[in-house]
Design a protein around this motif. Structure first.
Motif, PDB file in Angstrom:
ATOM      1  N   GLN A 162       9.844 -30.868  12.080  1.00  0.00           N
ATOM      2  CA  GLN A 162       9.185 -29.953  11.147  1.00  0.00           C
ATOM      3  C   GLN A 162       8.615 -30.694   9.936  1.00  0.00           C
ATOM      4  O   GLN A 162       7.567 -30.318   9.407  1.00  0.00           O
ATOM      5  CB  GLN A 162      10.181 -28.879  10.685  1.00  0.00           C
ATOM      6  N   LEU A 163       9.297 -31.741   9.519  1.00  0.00           N
ATOM      7  CA  LEU A 163       8.816 -32.495   8.359  1.00  0.00           C
ATOM      8  C   LEU A 163       7.660 -33.422   8.719  1.00  0.00           C
ATOM      9  O   LEU A 163       6.816 -33.730   7.873  1.00  0.00           O
ATOM     10  CB  LEU A 163       9.964 -33.318   7.765  1.00  0.00           C
ATOM     11  N   ASP A 195      15.731 -22.974   9.281  1.00  0.00           N
ATOM     12  CA  ASP A 195      14.323 -23.236   9.600  1.00  0.00           C
ATOM     13  C   ASP A 195      13.440 -23.249   8.348  1.00  0.00           C
ATOM     14  O   ASP A 195      12.287 -23.691   8.407  1.00  0.00           O
ATOM     15  CB  ASP A 195      13.805 -22.183  10.591  1.00  0.00           C
ATOM     16  N   GLN A 196      13.958 -22.732   7.224  1.00  0.00           N
ATOM     17  CA  GLN A 196      13.186 -22.728   5.979  1.00  0.00           C
ATOM     18  C   GLN A 196      13.344 -24.043   5.208  1.00  0.00           C
ATOM     19  O   GLN A 196      12.628 -24.284   4.236  1.00  0.00           O
ATOM     20  CB  GLN A 196      13.645 -21.573   5.082  1.00  0.00           C
ATOM     21  N   ALA A 225      12.702 -27.210   5.889  1.00  0.00           N
ATOM     22  CA  ALA A 225      11.564 -28.136   5.886  1.00  0.00           C
ATOM     23  C   ALA A 225      10.511 -27.702   4.868  1.00  0.00           C
ATOM     24  O   ALA A 225       9.955 -28.531   4.137  1.00  0.00           O
ATOM     25  CB  ALA A 225      10.964 -28.236   7.276  1.00  0.00           C
ATOM     26  N   ASP A 226      10.224 -26.404   4.806  1.00  0.00           N
ATOM     27  CA  ASP A 226       9.228 -25.898   3.847  1.00  0.00           C
ATOM     28  C   ASP A 226       9.695 -26.103   2.408  1.00  0.00           C
ATOM     29  O   ASP A 226       8.896 -26.433   1.525  1.00  0.00           O
ATOM     30  CB  ASP A 226       8.956 -24.412   4.103  1.00  0.00           C
ATOM     31  N   LEU A 227      11.006 -25.908   2.147  1.00  0.00           N
ATOM     32  CA  LEU A 227      11.527 -26.114   0.799  1.00  0.00           C
ATOM     33  C   LEU A 227      11.358 -27.567   0.367  1.00  0.00           C
ATOM     34  O   LEU A 227      11.001 -27.850  -0.782  1.00  0.00           O
ATOM     35  CB  LEU A 227      13.010 -25.730   0.751  1.00  0.00           C
ATOM     36  N   LYS A 249       9.113 -29.739   1.574  1.00  0.00           N
ATOM     37  CA  LYS A 249       7.690 -30.051   1.432  1.00  0.00           C
ATOM     38  C   LYS A 249       7.122 -29.511   0.118  1.00  0.00           C
ATOM     39  O   LYS A 249       6.232 -30.117  -0.484  1.00  0.00           O
ATOM     40  CB  LYS A 249       6.905 -29.458   2.604  1.00  0.00           C
ATOM     41  N   LYS A 250       7.636 -28.378  -0.339  1.00  0.00           N
ATOM     42  CA  LYS A 250       7.118 -27.764  -1.559  1.00  0.00           C
ATOM     43  C   LYS A 250       7.682 -28.411  -2.823  1.00  0.00           C
ATOM     44  O   LYS A 250       7.212 -28.109  -3.923  1.00  0.00           O
ATOM     45  CB  LYS A 250       7.438 -26.271  -1.557  1.00  0.00           C
TER      46      LYS A 250
END
Length: 690
Positions: free
Chosen positions: A106-107, A638-639, A641-643, A645-646
């Motif tokens: 995901q990353l 699953d959240q 990776a988004d955390l 990246k942000k």
């Protein structure tokens, strides 16, 4: 790539060019049988070559700059202790296998993920066994931080239930980490029906015929109005029993229990709470403790000329082992003492004339421990023992660090203590040359600044049939304060001092063959360590013959080992042993004499993971918030990776690498000169001028 001049001025460059032109002019100014164009060409070649050679003599530096991008590291640390599955039997709030690989996908390629699991220690990769007997979250964070020091740590993902039973509070250690911490909250915070023993406070030793007290911390959840029975048994016999009424849904109470030490030796007490219906777990209803009952304490005499903070540290460390009692006294009061009452004398920084006042103590042939420092009378210090000699040309002192010597074999220090000793503050020692006697074993070497020397700082040995230890420096109080500041304990300082005392007082009756465990009770999963000493007719340590030992458990199963030679004595690392009580018999033969020794040790079951049933997610939330991260649950994995990246603070870092080399080291410069000179020679040869 650019040229820098270092300590030489750049104005020398024009002079190099002028030198090259002048040399070429002198060489080609005379009429030669050369065409005009060829002469100018050869002139230019010679001018360039001489200018380059002159430039090389100035040793200019060539600076090259390269840029190396480093991806942010995402470090995963997953709790592998028993509490993760012990109180989560339905599998809720757990992570699926391979979630670290999914996070890497995901990353993408802009991040680098490394996964670890931990319980008491940190290990590579993830594990789903959940069989760790202890949990040390702070140590896992520290090891990660040390392992990737000076690297681009973007974030640490800590997956745990927040329960720890050894080490410091992880929230303190997390403050030393400069990157974001994302916590994955495992386990369940919901309090369910359960009664448990959360802790037992007691002294590890007691004295024969004395009363002693233990404190049992009892907790109960969702059990208001019910009763549980607290029982303490020894060898199947009930020695204490009482009922405890549970008065609230969150019930906590410490129960003091007084018992009597009516027989000596190692005693085993089983503390248990009666079961309630539909309890969450019965594993935390029972706790086993071991206590050694002693006949009497050994007395240690600590003599000094003037008060010093080290005195209190030494006394406290020795008396942390209840086998010993320390009597402190000024040398001026020595006449009122009875030397025969003591099994060891510690002589701390004695000044000129003090040894004469202690003649009666020295004549009793008790083991001695000499401790030096800035105020020590070195003449008397050197005359009274042959273990460590200090040749000091002048009355000066210097600070030195203590570095453990790997080959030391008189006794065993734990790995954690040896590592801590290397980081403790320096001691103050007399300035001079140090050397040891033939019978000495060096425990600590001196490290002066960043240089590890061969000078001894602490040594032990046999001096004329008498066990002697020598520590050359003062400042043990610094060690205690620094260790407490870093680890909230002073176990390393206490272990070093108490182990030294045990070594000096061991075998006081001159038993020819002695076998002893490093401690009477080992934790489950801990290596069992034993030591052996064999003395010849002259009471000198020898280790020529083999020493065999046989350990037998309560079921009659035998474990046979052969001791290894270590220095002048023997040591055995029997590895991890199953839980239980073991008797051991050791034997050896020296000449025509056969020697035997026996004893007992216990491997204690660890039940730490069962002491807390409700996960501590509040701790995880605080750690995440103070570091700029966030706490999530396994269902939200699953959240993650988004955390990451942000988070603008998690990004690739480009490192600038500057290197400086002498111009003469560049190979292409050599080949350029070779080509220029070869070309000139070839053209002159062709024109008939060579």
């Amino acid at each position: 790539m650019s040229l820098t001049w270092g300590t030489v001025s750049g104005w020398w460059l024009p002079l190099c060019v002028v030198l090259g032109l002048l040399y070429a002019w002198l060489m080609y100014r005379k009429p030669l049988q050369l065409q005009k164009g060829l002469r100018y060409g050869l002139f230019a070649l010679r001018a360039v070559v001489v200018s380059l050679l002159a430039l090389l003599l100035l040793s200019p530096l060539v600076r090259t700059v390269s840029y190396q991008p480093q991806k942010p590291l995402i470090l995963i640390a997953q709790d592998n202790s028993q509490s993760i599955k012990l109180f989560n039997r339905k599998g809720n709030n757990t992570l699926r296998s391979g979630w670290d690989s999914e996070l890497q996908k995901q990353l993408g390629d802009n991040y680098e993920v490394h996964a670890f699991h931990f319980d008491k220690d940190l290990r590579d990769g993830l594990s789903q066994t959940f069989n760790g007997k202890q949990t040390n979250i702070a140590a896992a964070l520290k090891q990660l931080n040390d392992l990737f020091v000076n690297q681009n740590i973007g974030a640490i993902v800590l997956a745990t239930d927040g329960l720890y039973n050894t080490g410091a509070n992880p929230s303190y250690e997390s403050r030393n980490i400069k990157s974001a911490i994302y916590t994955v909250a495992l386990g369940d915070t919901t309090a369910r029906k359960d009664v448990l023993i959360s802790n037992v406070n007691y002294n590890k030793t007691a004295f024969l015929a004395n009363d002693f007290e233990i404190e049992v911390a009892v907790e109960a959840y969702q059990s208001k109005g019910q009763q549980t029975q607290l029982s303490i048994t020894e060898d199947g016999m009930v020695v204490h029993q009482q009922s405890i009424g549970i008065t609230s849904d969150v019930f906590k109470k410490t129960i003091p229990v007084k018992l009597n030490a009516d027989k000596k030796g190692l005693r085993k007490f089983v503390i248990s709470l009666s079961r309630l219906n539909n309890e969450l777990s019965y594993d935390n209803n029972t706790e086993t403790i071991y206590m050694e009952v002693l006949d009497a304490r050994q007395k240690v005499l600590l003599m000094y000329d003037a008060p010093h903070p080290d005195i209190a540290v030494i006394k406290q460390a020795i008396e942390s082992n209840r086998n010993f009692e320390v009597k402190t006294s000024l040398v001026a009061d020595a006449s009122s003492l009875k030397p025969a009452d003591y099994t060891l004398a510690i002589l701390y920084q004695l000044q000129a004339g003090s040894y004469a006042k202690l003649r009666s103590i020295m004549q009793t042939k008790v083991p001695l421990w000499f401790i030096g420092g800035a105020q020590t009378d070195l003449n008397g210090f050197n005359d009274q023992q042959k273990i460590l000699n200090v040749d000091a040309p002048r009355s000066e002192s210097q600070e030195v660090f203590g570095m453990p010597v790997p080959g030391f074999s008189a006794f065993t220090l734990s790995d954690s203590t040896q590592k801590k000793l290397e980081t403790l503050p320096p001691l103050l020692v007399p300035y001079g040359n140090y050397k040891t006697g033939n019978a000495a074993q060096v425990l600590l070497k001196q490290k002066i600044g960043n240089v590890v020397t061969n000078y001894p700082l602490m040594a032990l040995g046999d001096d004329g049939g008498l066990k002697v230890a020598v520590l050359a420096g003062e400042g043990l109080w610094r060690w205690q304060l620094a260790e407490y500041k870093a680890y909230e304990n002073h176990h390393a300082t206490d272990e070093l001092l108490s182990q030294t005392v045990q070594y000096l007082t061991a075998n006081a009756n001159r038993q020819r063959f002695r076998v002893y465990a490093s401690k009477n009770v080992f934790d489950e999963g801990e290596n069992v360590l034993l030591n052996a000493e064999l003395y010849n007719d002259a009471l000198e340590l020898v280790n020529t013959p083999d020493v065999k030992i046989n350990l037998k458990d309560q079921q009659g199963k035998n474990f046979s080992f052969l001791f290894t030679r270590n220095g002048q004595s023997y040591q055995l690392n029997a590895g991890t042993m199953p839980v239980g009580t073991y008797s051991y018999n050791a034997s050896t033969t020296l000449g025509k004499q056969t020697f035997k020794a026996e004893g007992q040790l216990t491997v204690k079951q660890l039940n730490l993971e069962a002491r807390q049933s409700a996960a501590d997610h509040q701790l995880l939330r605080e750690m995440a918030q103070q570091s700029g991260g966030k706490m999530i649950y396994p269902s939200q994995i699953d959240q993650l990776a988004d955390l990451i990246k942000k988070n603008d603070n998690i990004k690739t870092i480009v490192y600038e690498d500057k290197r400086y080399n002498d111009l003469v080291d560049l190979k292409w410069v050599f080949f350029l000169l070779l080509v220029l000179l070869s070309t000139e020679w070839f053209l002159r040869k062709r024109a008939g001028e060579v």
